[in-house]
Design a protein around this motif. Structure first.
Motif, PDB file in Angstrom:
ATOM      1  N   PHE A 330      -0.252 -55.206  22.437  1.00  0.00           N
ATOM      2  CA  PHE A 330       0.198 -55.528  23.785  1.00  0.00           C
ATOM      3  C   PHE A 330      -1.056 -55.665  24.642  1.00  0.00           C
ATOM      4  O   PHE A 330      -1.718 -54.675  24.946  1.00  0.00           O
ATOM      5  CB  PHE A 330       1.110 -54.436  24.317  1.00  0.00           C
ATOM      6  N   PRO A 331      -1.423 -56.883  25.056  1.00  0.00           N
ATOM      7  CA  PRO A 331      -2.766 -57.084  25.609  1.00  0.00           C
ATOM      8  C   PRO A 331      -2.926 -56.759  27.087  1.00  0.00           C
ATOM      9  O   PRO A 331      -4.045 -56.766  27.596  1.00  0.00           O
ATOM     10  CB  PRO A 331      -2.996 -58.579  25.372  1.00  0.00           C
ATOM     11  N   ILE A 332      -1.836 -56.491  27.804  1.00  0.00           N
ATOM     12  CA  ILE A 332      -1.894 -56.285  29.254  1.00  0.00           C
ATOM     13  C   ILE A 332      -1.592 -54.823  29.578  1.00  0.00           C
ATOM     14  O   ILE A 332      -0.650 -54.246  29.045  1.00  0.00           O
ATOM     15  CB  ILE A 332      -0.894 -57.203  29.982  1.00  0.00           C
ATOM     16  N   ARG A 333      -2.382 -54.268  30.474  1.00  0.00           N
ATOM     17  CA  ARG A 333      -2.198 -52.875  30.870  1.00  0.00           C
ATOM     18  C   ARG A 333      -2.033 -52.793  32.384  1.00  0.00           C
ATOM     19  O   ARG A 333      -2.787 -53.391  33.138  1.00  0.00           O
ATOM     20  CB  ARG A 333      -3.426 -52.059  30.466  1.00  0.00           C
ATOM     21  N   PHE A 334      -1.024 -52.018  32.826  1.00  0.00           N
ATOM     22  CA  PHE A 334      -0.873 -51.645  34.231  1.00  0.00           C
ATOM     23  C   PHE A 334      -0.991 -50.122  34.306  1.00  0.00           C
ATOM     24  O   PHE A 334      -0.276 -49.406  33.597  1.00  0.00           O
ATOM     25  CB  PHE A 334       0.502 -52.047  34.775  1.00  0.00           C
ATOM     26  N   ASP A 335      -1.872 -49.636  35.154  1.00  0.00           N
ATOM     27  CA  ASP A 335      -1.959 -48.194  35.366  1.00  0.00           C
ATOM     28  C   ASP A 335      -2.364 -47.923  36.803  1.00  0.00           C
ATOM     29  O   ASP A 335      -2.821 -48.818  37.520  1.00  0.00           O
ATOM     30  CB  ASP A 335      -2.936 -47.547  34.379  1.00  0.00           C
ATOM     31  N   PHE A 336      -2.190 -46.670  37.239  1.00  0.00           N
ATOM     32  CA  PHE A 336      -2.534 -46.258  38.591  1.00  0.00           C
ATOM     33  C   PHE A 336      -3.782 -45.391  38.576  1.00  0.00           C
ATOM     34  O   PHE A 336      -3.954 -44.544  37.684  1.00  0.00           O
ATOM     35  CB  PHE A 336      -1.400 -45.445  39.211  1.00  0.00           C
ATOM     36  N   LEU A 373      -2.703 -50.919  45.919  1.00  0.00           N
ATOM     37  CA  LEU A 373      -1.319 -50.591  46.266  1.00  0.00           C
ATOM     38  C   LEU A 373      -1.262 -49.936  47.633  1.00  0.00           C
ATOM     39  O   LEU A 373      -0.286 -50.081  48.372  1.00  0.00           O
ATOM     40  CB  LEU A 373      -0.737 -49.665  45.198  1.00  0.00           C
ATOM     41  N   ASP A 374      -2.320 -49.218  47.972  1.00  0.00           N
ATOM     42  CA  ASP A 374      -2.437 -48.578  49.275  1.00  0.00           C
ATOM     43  C   ASP A 374      -3.899 -48.247  49.504  1.00  0.00           C
ATOM     44  O   ASP A 374      -4.687 -48.144  48.544  1.00  0.00           O
ATOM     45  CB  ASP A 374      -1.580 -47.306  49.353  1.00  0.00           C
ATOM     46  N   ALA A 375      -4.279 -48.041  50.744  1.00  0.00           N
ATOM     47  CA  ALA A 375      -5.672 -47.732  51.059  1.00  0.00           C
ATOM     48  C   ALA A 375      -5.768 -47.170  52.465  1.00  0.00           C
ATOM     49  O   ALA A 375      -5.076 -47.635  53.377  1.00  0.00           O
ATOM     50  CB  ALA A 375      -6.549 -48.985  50.943  1.00  0.00           C
ATOM     51  N   ASP A 376      -6.629 -46.154  52.641  1.00  0.00           N
ATOM     52  CA  ASP A 376      -6.949 -45.655  53.971  1.00  0.00           C
ATOM     53  C   ASP A 376      -7.975 -46.568  54.632  1.00  0.00           C
ATOM     54  O   ASP A 376      -8.555 -47.460  53.997  1.00  0.00           O
ATOM     55  CB  ASP A 376      -7.504 -44.233  53.880  1.00  0.00           C
ATOM     56  N   GLY A 436     -13.683 -46.561  45.383  1.00  0.00           N
ATOM     57  CA  GLY A 436     -14.081 -45.412  46.168  1.00  0.00           C
ATOM     58  C   GLY A 436     -12.918 -44.491  46.461  1.00  0.00           C
ATOM     59  O   GLY A 436     -11.792 -44.697  45.993  1.00  0.00           O
ATOM     60  N   ALA A 437     -13.189 -43.458  47.238  1.00  0.00           N
ATOM     61  CA  ALA A 437     -12.164 -42.488  47.615  1.00  0.00           C
ATOM     62  C   ALA A 437     -11.136 -43.134  48.545  1.00  0.00           C
ATOM     63  O   ALA A 437     -11.371 -44.187  49.134  1.00  0.00           O
ATOM     64  CB  ALA A 437     -12.811 -41.287  48.290  1.00  0.00           C
ATOM     65  N   ASN A 438      -9.986 -42.478  48.640  1.00  0.00           N
ATOM     66  CA  ASN A 438      -8.921 -42.841  49.578  1.00  0.00           C
ATOM     67  C   ASN A 438      -8.313 -44.210  49.292  1.00  0.00           C
ATOM     68  O   ASN A 438      -8.003 -44.977  50.196  1.00  0.00           O
ATOM     69  CB  ASN A 438      -9.422 -42.756  51.028  1.00  0.00           C
ATOM     70  N   SER A 439      -8.155 -44.470  47.996  1.00  0.00           N
ATOM     71  CA  SER A 439      -7.502 -45.693  47.545  1.00  0.00           C
ATOM     72  C   SER A 439      -6.401 -45.355  46.553  1.00  0.00           C
ATOM     73  O   SER A 439      -6.474 -44.360  45.846  1.00  0.00           O
ATOM     74  CB  SER A 439      -8.510 -46.636  46.863  1.00  0.00           C
ATOM     75  N   MET A 440      -5.403 -46.224  46.492  1.00  0.00           N
ATOM     76  CA  MET A 440      -4.380 -46.150  45.463  1.00  0.00           C
ATOM     77  C   MET A 440      -4.398 -47.478  44.732  1.00  0.00           C
ATOM     78  O   MET A 440      -3.953 -48.502  45.242  1.00  0.00           O
ATOM     79  CB  MET A 440      -3.002 -45.889  46.072  1.00  0.00           C
ATOM     80  N   VAL A 441      -4.984 -47.458  43.535  1.00  0.00           N
ATOM     81  CA  VAL A 441      -5.242 -48.688  42.795  1.00  0.00           C
ATOM     82  C   VAL A 441      -4.181 -48.896  41.726  1.00  0.00           C
ATOM     83  O   VAL A 441      -3.888 -47.995  40.935  1.00  0.00           O
ATOM     84  CB  VAL A 441      -6.638 -48.633  42.135  1.00  0.00           C
TER      85      VAL A 441
END
Length: 605
Positions: A330-336, A373-376, A436-441
């Motif tokens: 499975f060649p595609i990966r989604f993670d947080f 997905l989100d960021a300060d 960096g800090a304060n990110s939701m990737v």
């Protein structure tokens, strides 16, 4: 284990809204009429199946490495006292010294990286001992049960009932962390990274190669992740039907969450996780090599590795063109990656394709991207080297920083870009980077996630109190020094191209770079957006909005509900599908990102 206190930002500051509907235990339905057997019922059922064939039935219980073979054998002996129960590993496996010598070149001396192996399971068995065991089995005079990784070898494929005890990679990792040794090894107290390396590069490759020979023949599949009292089991025909049905509709794998030295606080609130855990750094939301599937019937579940679906139904899942390109992977990966209230990720680089193939035996590399997905307000991404950087000076400073007394000045050498919600940064292999800090990737990438060359880890140690490994020598051979400020700005930042605009719908291409094989499309919509797999697997995440439904325009599958931040897979075999507002939704608009392999759609012909 050393713990890391959460940063000073209160958890409640990240409770942005009521989005705790994220489903942490999604299931895949077993076919109608299926029964999940529980505990000892699996062994009595196996004997019933075998007993219809012969006066001296033979049962082979093949156990994926990581399972407690001795405990399984002891339980079977209790349940089936009239049977001879033989631990095939004790009886016929090669001595560990022989195995260690065989696999030594694949393991290497490195703490993290080995070389992908191509062993077959018979190479881990002593040929004479195995032949003696096979003779003993052929001359049996009473019911016999063979137990262990390789039971099918000892049965010479002639078992009257074949049982597979299967385990997911995440469960095996937990056992390794808790002190379980690798297969036939006495390394329970060894560095967990080295134990994981032995599994990743040798044991799991060999085990999956062996397991693929069993799928079409097993009579029972037993959940090896659960305790012996609670383990569910399902008949082989129902297992195969469930996997076949899974390729005909959208589904989700079971995500798992893990803390880290840089971990944050966002997932705790947004995904309704245990608030007593100090942080969560990772969520593997769609990494089938690591994640599980939960097969469900009658309110009971059997947990299996999601790779079972990839290995057994690759064409239907991936599509003919993607399968032709990657095989049963499975060649595609989604993670947080959660750094909200946490710290920077390690500064790192991924290997080029030629390097990962030559050094580690991998066919493709970890091209990736960061979708925010989100960021300060203060969130940033480190990406590419600054223009006119002196490579020798940067590498010298990186090496000097390994002594712990000379911190590396990352901003002297690496570009820093502000990161905002819904930004998408492409990161082709060879590009220096970190969030960096304060990110939701939401990380959208190719799958070989283990191949990260850390260059600088901000002077931290791991949760175990041991410095996390850095690989500057590997990194130095892969950093692309021409990916400087101007190149990165032109190629990797803000690459959004509007493709289509209709009333209530916008489709955009958000990346990735042309060097990467993954195409990403983003759809903003108010009511619905029509899609078509066009013969290749689609992986999606709901990045905006509270709840949608995935429906078939021909009612080929029932509506499938997706909540905010959930990743889901649409198999190639599905064809047309529609994502629409759920009747329960309170949102005004929605956004999805969709990834697929470039050049594999039917319209690309």
């Amino acid at each position: 284990m050393t713990t890391v206190d959460p940063p000073g930002i209160p958890l409640e500051d990240y409770m942005l809204d009521d989005r705790s509907s994220y489903v942490k235990l999604p299931t895949v339905a077993l076919p109608a009429g299926s029964e999940v057997l529980v505990g000892d019922a699996a062994w009595t059922t196996a004997m019933q199946i075998a007993g219809t064939a012969t006066d001296h039935p033979l049962i082979a219980v093949d156990v994926y490495p990581g399972g407690d073979v001795a405990a399984i054998a002891a339980r079977i002996h209790e349940v089936l006292p009239d049977a001879d129960v033989i631990n095939v590993e004790d009886a016929a496996a090669a001595d560990i010294e022989v195995i260690d010598a065989l696999i030594g070149r694949n393991l290497t001396d490195d703490r993290v990286f080995g070389v992908m192996s191509h062993f077959t399971l018979d190479e881990f068995y002593d040929a004479d001992r195995l032949a003696d065991l096979q003779l003993r089995v052929s001359e049996r005079t009473r019911p016999t049960v063979l137990v262990g990784w390789g039971a099918d070898l000892a049965a010479s494929r002639e078992a009257d009932a074949l049982v597979l005890v299967d385990l997911a990679r995440w469960e095996i990792q937990q056992r390794l962390r808790a002190g379980t040794p690798n297969w036939r090894a006495s390394n329970g107290d060894e560095d967990v990274l080295r134990k994981y390396k032995r599994g990743f590069f040798v044991e799991w490759r060999t085990a999956d190669r062996h397991k693929r020979t069993l799928f079409d023949r097993i009579d029972l599949l037993v959940d090896g992740n659960a305790s012996l009292d609670d383990a569910g089991a399902v008949r082989g025909a129902d297992f195969r039907a469930a996997l076949s049905n899974a390729t005909a509709s959208p589904f989700r794998v079971v995500p798992f969450f893990d803390p880290g030295v840089w971990g944050g606080q966002w997932m705790k609130s947004q995904l309704d996780l245990d608030p007593t855990v100090h942080n969560y750094a990772w969520c593997f939301d769609c990494v089938p090599e690591e994640n599980s599937l939960l097969l469900e019937a009658g309110g009971r579940v059997v947990e299996i590795p999601a790779m079972d679906l990839v290995l057994s139904r690759p064409r239907e899942l991936l599509g003919e063109r993607t399968f032709a390109r990657f095989g049963a992977e499975f060649p595609i990966r989604f993670d947080f990656l959660d750094t909200m209230g946490g710290g920077n990720l390690s500064l790192q680089v991924h290997p080029l394709t030629e390097y990962i193939r030559d050094a580690f035996g991998m066919a493709y590399t970890q091209d990736e991207s960061y979708y925010m997905l989100d960021a300060d307000d203060d969130a940033v991404v480190y990406l590419g080297v600054k223009t006119d950087v002196d490579p020798a000076a940067m590498l010298a400073d990186l090496r000097a920083a390994t002594d712990g007394d000379h911190p590396f000045d990352a901003e002297k050498y690496v570009n820093v870009f502000p990161a905002r919600k819904h930004d998408h940064f492409a990161i082709p292999a060879g590009t220096v980077h970190c969030s960096g800090a304060n990110s939701m990737v939401l990380e959208i990438s190719a799958t070989p996630y283990i191949f990260t060359f850390k260059l600088w880890d901000w002077g931290r140690v791991g949760l175990d109190g041991v410095p996390r490994p850095v690989h500057i020598d590997h990194g130095a051979q892969n950093i692309q020094w021409d990916r400087d400020t101007e190149w990165v700005e032109r190629n990797l930042v803000g690459q959004v191209e509007e493709l289509r605009r209709e009333p209530g719908l916008v489709e955009e291409r958000t990346g990735l770079h042309e060097l990467e094989f993954i195409e990403v499309r983003r759809h903003w919509f108010e009511q619905e957006a029509a899609h078509d797999t066009e013969g290749t697997v689609n992986v999606l995440n709901l990045v905006e909005g509270d709840e949608v439904e995935v429906v078939s325009p021909t009612d080929a599958f029932p509506p499938y509900t997706i909540h905010y931040a959930e990743t889901f897979i649409v198999p190639a075999a599905v064809g047309p599908y529609v994502i629409r507002r759920s009747p329960n939704s309170r949102s005004e608009s929605f956004g999805t990102v969709k990834a697929y392999v470039r050049g594999t759609r039917t319209s690309d012909s």
